[in-house]
Motif scaffolding. Structure first.
Motif, PDB file in Angstrom:
ATOM      1  N   ASP A  95       2.872 -12.255  10.272  1.00 20.65           N
ATOM      2  CA  ASP A  95       3.595 -12.208   8.977  1.00 20.65           C
ATOM      3  C   ASP A  95       5.133 -11.807   9.290  1.00 20.65           C
ATOM      4  N   PRO A  96       6.194 -12.671   9.035  1.00 20.11           N
ATOM      5  CA  PRO A  96       7.615 -12.298   9.540  1.00 20.11           C
ATOM      6  C   PRO A  96       8.003 -10.889   8.762  1.00 20.11           C
ATOM      7  N   GLN A  97       7.244 -10.878   7.630  1.00 24.18           N
ATOM      8  CA  GLN A  97       7.763  -9.502   6.874  1.00 24.18           C
ATOM      9  C   GLN A  97       7.323  -8.354   7.452  1.00 24.18           C
ATOM     10  N   GLU A 277      -6.038   2.907 -13.855  1.00 25.21           N
ATOM     11  CA  GLU A 277      -4.978   1.755 -13.433  1.00 25.21           C
ATOM     12  C   GLU A 277      -5.885   0.430 -14.057  1.00 25.21           C
ATOM     13  N   ARG A 280      -5.814   0.545 -17.782  1.00 25.44           N
ATOM     14  CA  ARG A 280      -4.331   0.539 -18.253  1.00 25.44           C
ATOM     15  C   ARG A 280      -4.008  -1.280 -18.301  1.00 25.44           C
TER      16      ARG A 280
ATOM     17  N   GLY B  84       5.398 -13.210  -1.245  1.00 24.00           N
ATOM     18  CA  GLY B  84       5.068 -12.776   0.173  1.00 24.00           C
ATOM     19  C   GLY B  84       4.318 -13.904   0.860  1.00 24.00           C
ATOM     20  N   LEU B 101      15.492 -12.442   7.259  1.00 28.61           N
ATOM     21  CA  LEU B 101      14.837 -12.000   6.077  1.00 28.61           C
ATOM     22  C   LEU B 101      15.315 -10.994   5.746  1.00 28.61           C
ATOM     23  N   LYS B 105      15.373  -3.881  -2.050  1.00 26.72           N
ATOM     24  CA  LYS B 105      14.521  -3.021  -2.912  1.00 26.72           C
ATOM     25  C   LYS B 105      15.311  -2.351  -3.967  1.00 26.72           C
ATOM     26  N   GLY B 208       3.585   1.028 -11.293  1.00 33.36           N
ATOM     27  CA  GLY B 208       5.007   0.383 -11.846  1.00 33.36           C
ATOM     28  C   GLY B 208       4.856  -0.763 -12.288  1.00 33.36           C
TER      29      GLY B 208
END
Lengths: 284, 284
Positions: A95-97, A277, A280, B84, B101, B105, B208
């Motif tokens: 993954d390039p991320q 969560e 919620r 993603g 890339l 944030k 969040g």
């Protein structure tokens, strides 16, 4: 490690140990992998998923504030040895991320006004990332030495500076995977000739490549000195025979997998109350 | 364009034109592509080669000093909409050496001390590259507006500042491909629930995300305003229905291909004497 395919692991067979002689490495060989190209390419595709999975775990672990490691692949080679192919076909499989790629060209005026490690330090990978250096601080003791771009004393100083720098980098949690792709002089000639023969490859050719090629023996000597002086326990070199592109890619992929398996990153535990969560979210 | 597969091209059908209403977009739809998932995935794999080829030409053209363009993919979306996946499965198909890339944030203190476009301008792609913004300056009029992170006057000012900025960027030779991935509220709930159900996905979940989800209608209104105010001839928005991940990926891939085909990069001519170099190489 895939024991059934590799007879000996590249981390062992390709690692530069004391007494290593670059001149003895056969660039045509495929150490530890007694199979051919089609088998090698199949294996490369198969292992891509594992590499991608390990990278994602590494990244995930870093996102929740754990004290995660990083990996840094340092690629050095003579022109046309296949650095680009490693980036495209091995690194390109994850993954390039999660990848930080830094290509080091001839230093700019600003970079030259600093110590040679200044620009390198700035490009170290963040934790959780796989960093890739396409060329590196080693250029400063390779072309730097061969072309006498710095004084002999300064070149001499740099080996020690590199050892200290890499020790610090390793201690900070970055696993160094240092790779020299080793092609033969004849293979380089054939590859450069192909670039000249194909108009769609002309842009990859630089007349300066032949100038450096004429200094082949000097470069091999400079590499030998690099291995003698900077292959350490924390940051060993690996010399990868690269006349067979498929072998070089497979071997580097395996070195990266090993480095990541050494970190053994785990999916991090939730830092929130999962059941709360769910409620919620269901109500939202 | 592959006319036999797409009935209408995403550049046309997904483009935000005057009178566009986000509320009218069906996130489950697959505009212009009247086929199913398996056909879509096959097409994605097939078109990867063309995208990679165009990217390589773009890069090559930039290496020899031509006045080359660049491409900038701007990705915006609600959480879990698939940004993603676009990076991994569409952008991941091209050589990482040609991609820049940038994931934006929440701004740092240093970034906050500058105009909101300061950090964005610094990450514009070099010529010859495909830049990808994972979130962007649009956050400053999305969460910025919904959460009132700036005064109403300042938010108002930003739409004009963005238009001017993007006009300047486009004039400099960067083709802007602005994409909003549009999922439905129910689909987001299902995707977030999956993250809570799977321990290997917990790291992707952030409490969040549900807080923002509760403001869904405000976000849709803020997006509508973004489209009304910043979809221009030089920098149009595309709203991509994204409940079907395979469709969103295929559509964005096609938008990138279109942008590159618009540039139509050519292999650059050699800036050296090819025959002379052949002789020099042969003798080396």
């Amino acid at each position: 490690m895939t024991k059934h395919v590799w007879h000996e692991h590249p981390s062992d067979t390709l690692r530069v140990e004391e007494g290593f002689r670059l001149a003895d490495v056969d660039a045509d060989s495929t150490p530890g992998f007694p199979h051919g190209k089609s088998h090698g390419e199949k294996e490369l595709a198969k292992r891509r998923e594992l590499l991608g999975d390990l990278q994602e775990r590494l990244y995930a672990a870093s996102r929740v504030g754990d004290d995660t490691d990083a990996v840094l692949l340092v690629l050095q080679a003579m022109d046309s040895a296949g650095k680009g192919g490693i980036v495209r076909h091995v690194v390109g499989g994850v993954d390039p991320q999660g990848v930080e790629l830094a290509a080091f060209k001839a230093p700019t005026d600003e970079e030259r006004a600093h110590d040679f490690l200044w620009r390198v330090e700035k490009r170290l990978p963040q934790r959780g990332f796989i960093g890739v250096f396409d060329r590196s601080h080693y250029e400063d003791v390779l072309i730097g030495r061969v072309r006498a771009l710095a004084s002999a004393d300064e070149i001499e100083r740099r080996y020690g500076a590199i050892r200290e720098f890499e020790q610090k980098v390793a201690a900070s949690g970055i696993r160094l995977v240092k790779v020299m792709l080793h092609i033969s002089r004849d293979e380089q000639k054939a590859r450069l000739m192909e670039r000249l023969d194909r108009p769609d490859k002309h842009w990859k050719y630089n007349p300066g490549d032949v100038d450096e090629r004429m200094l082949w023996d000097d470069y091999m000597q400079a590499y030998q000195t690099v291995f003698d002086r900077t292959s350490t326990t924390d940051a060993p070199w690996h010399v990868v025979p690269a006349n067979h592109k498929w072998y070089a890619r497979l071997a580097v992929q395996e070195l990266l997998i090993s480095a990541l398996e050494g970190i053994d990153p785990q999916w991090p535990a939730a830092d929130f109350d999962v059941e709360a969560e769910k409620k919620r979210l269901a109500a939202s």
